[in-house]
Design a protein around this motif. Structure first.
Motif, PDB file in Angstrom:
ATOM      1  N   GLY A 175     -48.369 -50.573 -18.534  1.00 25.54           N
ATOM      2  CA  GLY A 175     -46.803 -50.346 -18.531  1.00 25.54           C
ATOM      3  C   GLY A 175     -45.824 -51.187 -19.379  1.00 25.54           C
ATOM      4  N   VAL A 176     -46.684 -51.687 -20.237  1.00 26.12           N
ATOM      5  CA  VAL A 176     -46.079 -52.819 -21.043  1.00 26.12           C
ATOM      6  C   VAL A 176     -45.385 -52.077 -22.542  1.00 26.12           C
ATOM      7  N   TRP A 177     -44.211 -52.371 -22.809  1.00 21.37           N
ATOM      8  CA  TRP A 177     -43.603 -51.896 -23.999  1.00 21.37           C
ATOM      9  C   TRP A 177     -43.182 -52.988 -24.892  1.00 21.37           C
ATOM     10  N   TYR A 178     -43.750 -52.696 -26.068  1.00 21.63           N
ATOM     11  CA  TYR A 178     -43.419 -53.536 -27.266  1.00 21.63           C
ATOM     12  C   TYR A 178     -42.397 -53.209 -28.192  1.00 21.63           C
ATOM     13  N   ARG A 179     -41.574 -54.103 -28.754  1.00 22.83           N
ATOM     14  CA  ARG A 179     -40.578 -53.586 -29.780  1.00 22.83           C
ATOM     15  C   ARG A 179     -40.805 -54.348 -31.165  1.00 22.83           C
ATOM     16  N   GLU A 180     -40.224 -53.692 -31.916  1.00 24.15           N
ATOM     17  CA  GLU A 180     -40.279 -54.064 -33.471  1.00 24.15           C
ATOM     18  C   GLU A 180     -41.793 -54.663 -33.815  1.00 24.15           C
ATOM     19  N   VAL A 181     -42.701 -53.629 -33.549  1.00 27.03           N
ATOM     20  CA  VAL A 181     -44.035 -53.669 -33.722  1.00 27.03           C
ATOM     21  C   VAL A 181     -44.298 -53.573 -35.104  1.00 27.03           C
ATOM     22  N   SER A 182     -45.007 -54.795 -35.861  1.00 28.59           N
ATOM     23  CA  SER A 182     -45.344 -54.675 -37.228  1.00 28.59           C
ATOM     24  C   SER A 182     -46.654 -54.200 -37.027  1.00 28.59           C
ATOM     25  N   PRO A 183     -47.584 -53.839 -38.506  1.00 27.73           N
ATOM     26  CA  PRO A 183     -48.958 -53.708 -38.393  1.00 27.73           C
ATOM     27  C   PRO A 183     -49.446 -55.014 -37.853  1.00 27.73           C
ATOM     28  N   LYS A 184     -49.320 -55.990 -38.231  1.00 34.74           N
ATOM     29  CA  LYS A 184     -50.028 -57.227 -37.669  1.00 34.74           C
ATOM     30  C   LYS A 184     -50.023 -57.460 -36.185  1.00 34.74           C
ATOM     31  N   ILE A 185     -48.685 -57.078 -35.715  1.00 38.03           N
ATOM     32  CA  ILE A 185     -48.725 -57.210 -34.373  1.00 38.03           C
ATOM     33  C   ILE A 185     -49.331 -55.911 -33.670  1.00 38.03           C
ATOM     34  N   GLY A 228     -56.681 -59.182 -22.295  1.00 39.40           N
ATOM     35  CA  GLY A 228     -55.529 -59.260 -21.461  1.00 39.40           C
ATOM     36  C   GLY A 228     -54.481 -60.277 -21.652  1.00 39.40           C
ATOM     37  N   GLN A 229     -54.067 -60.585 -22.924  1.00 37.81           N
ATOM     38  CA  GLN A 229     -53.042 -61.328 -23.267  1.00 37.81           C
ATOM     39  C   GLN A 229     -51.939 -60.688 -23.775  1.00 37.81           C
ATOM     40  N   VAL A 230     -50.725 -60.498 -23.103  1.00 38.65           N
ATOM     41  CA  VAL A 230     -49.694 -59.859 -23.709  1.00 38.65           C
ATOM     42  C   VAL A 230     -49.023 -60.449 -24.695  1.00 38.65           C
ATOM     43  N   ILE A 231     -48.688 -59.826 -25.727  1.00 36.71           N
ATOM     44  CA  ILE A 231     -47.739 -60.533 -26.910  1.00 36.71           C
ATOM     45  C   ILE A 231     -46.274 -60.730 -26.313  1.00 36.71           C
ATOM     46  N   GLU A 232     -46.106 -61.723 -25.904  1.00 39.34           N
ATOM     47  CA  GLU A 232     -45.011 -61.978 -25.129  1.00 39.34           C
ATOM     48  C   GLU A 232     -43.686 -62.107 -25.948  1.00 39.34           C
ATOM     49  N   ASN A 233     -43.975 -62.481 -27.259  1.00 36.34           N
ATOM     50  CA  ASN A 233     -42.404 -62.368 -28.228  1.00 36.34           C
ATOM     51  C   ASN A 233     -42.149 -61.000 -28.552  1.00 36.34           C
ATOM     52  N   ARG A 234     -42.838 -60.189 -28.197  1.00 31.73           N
ATOM     53  CA  ARG A 234     -42.500 -58.912 -28.656  1.00 31.73           C
ATOM     54  C   ARG A 234     -42.214 -57.888 -27.421  1.00 31.73           C
ATOM     55  N   LEU A 235     -42.119 -58.287 -26.348  1.00 27.16           N
ATOM     56  CA  LEU A 235     -41.850 -57.467 -25.160  1.00 27.16           C
ATOM     57  C   LEU A 235     -40.651 -56.854 -25.229  1.00 27.16           C
ATOM     58  N   LEU A 236     -40.424 -55.388 -24.970  1.00 26.89           N
ATOM     59  CA  LEU A 236     -39.253 -55.008 -24.786  1.00 26.89           C
ATOM     60  C   LEU A 236     -38.513 -55.183 -23.358  1.00 26.89           C
ATOM     61  N   VAL A 237     -39.419 -55.246 -22.540  1.00 25.41           N
ATOM     62  CA  VAL A 237     -39.047 -55.511 -20.928  1.00 25.41           C
ATOM     63  C   VAL A 237     -39.673 -56.749 -20.650  1.00 25.41           C
ATOM     64  N   ASP A 238     -38.928 -57.645 -19.982  1.00 27.02           N
ATOM     65  CA  ASP A 238     -39.530 -58.834 -19.447  1.00 27.02           C
ATOM     66  C   ASP A 238     -40.325 -58.452 -18.313  1.00 27.02           C
ATOM     67  N   LEU A 239     -41.530 -58.869 -18.301  1.00 25.59           N
ATOM     68  CA  LEU A 239     -42.298 -58.430 -17.156  1.00 25.59           C
ATOM     69  C   LEU A 239     -41.898 -59.103 -15.753  1.00 25.59           C
ATOM     70  N   GLN A 240     -41.475 -60.402 -16.260  1.00 29.78           N
ATOM     71  CA  GLN A 240     -41.120 -61.441 -14.726  1.00 29.78           C
ATOM     72  C   GLN A 240     -39.896 -60.811 -14.219  1.00 29.78           C
ATOM     73  N   GLU A 241     -38.815 -60.701 -15.230  1.00 29.42           N
ATOM     74  CA  GLU A 241     -37.580 -60.460 -14.841  1.00 29.42           C
ATOM     75  C   GLU A 241     -37.158 -58.877 -14.513  1.00 29.42           C
ATOM     76  N   ASN A 242     -38.381 -57.914 -15.060  1.00 32.30           N
ATOM     77  CA  ASN A 242     -38.313 -56.654 -15.073  1.00 32.30           C
ATOM     78  C   ASN A 242     -36.886 -56.128 -15.452  1.00 32.30           C
ATOM     79  N   SER A 243     -36.307 -56.822 -16.497  1.00 31.46           N
ATOM     80  CA  SER A 243     -35.253 -56.415 -17.158  1.00 31.46           C
ATOM     81  C   SER A 243     -35.277 -56.142 -18.842  1.00 31.46           C
ATOM     82  N   GLU A 244     -34.468 -55.461 -19.501  1.00 28.99           N
ATOM     83  CA  GLU A 244     -34.559 -55.673 -21.086  1.00 28.99           C
ATOM     84  C   GLU A 244     -34.167 -56.922 -21.488  1.00 28.99           C
ATOM     85  N   LEU A 245     -35.019 -57.143 -22.523  1.00 31.10           N
ATOM     86  CA  LEU A 245     -34.494 -58.545 -23.135  1.00 31.10           C
ATOM     87  C   LEU A 245     -33.466 -58.281 -24.202  1.00 31.10           C
TER      88      LEU A 245
END
Ligand code: FES
Length: 108
Positions: A69-79, A91-108
């Motif tokens: 249930g992880v949403w990524y934003r501004e995804v480039s081919p490399k990302i 199992g390592q989420v790409i933190e700096n491309r998260l659309l939703v902060d999984l800890q806060e459960n809110s949109e970044l």
């Protein structure tokens, strides 16, 4: 078109190919994700689906990974490639491309 054996599928990657995400290069992202899945020999367990608009226009290309249930934003081919190799395979989420902060459960 091939038929995927669903009992082998462990991850589902959704790539938005609506108008806005397409204008931002989602086709290249999809291509790179598919290449990475193939290079890592994970084709049996990863299902890739191109979707219509996921209602996050302007933040794309959007890529979504399930069952996490992880949403990524501004995804480039490399990302996109890293989403496969780091998130799905290690199992390592790409933190700096998260659309939703999984800890806060809110949109970044
Ligand atoms: S086109 Fe991708 S979120 Fe709308």
């Amino acid at each position: 078109m091939s038929t995927k054996k669903l009992h082998q599928v462990r991850h589902h990657i959704l790539i938005c190919e609506g108008k806005s995400c397409s204008a931002e290069g989602s086709d290249k992202v999809a291509k790179r994700i598919k290449e990475t899945v193939k290079d890592l020999d994970r084709e049996d367990e990863i299902l890739i689906t191109r979707t219509s608009c996921t209602e996050q226009c302007g933040k794309g290309p959007i890529v979504i990974v399930y069952p996490d249930g992880v949403w990524y934003r501004e995804v480039s081919p490399k990302i996109g490639s890293r989403i496969v190799s780091e998130h799905i395979c290690n199992g390592q989420v790409i933190e700096n491309r998260l659309l939703v902060d999984l800890q806060e459960n809110s949109e970044l």
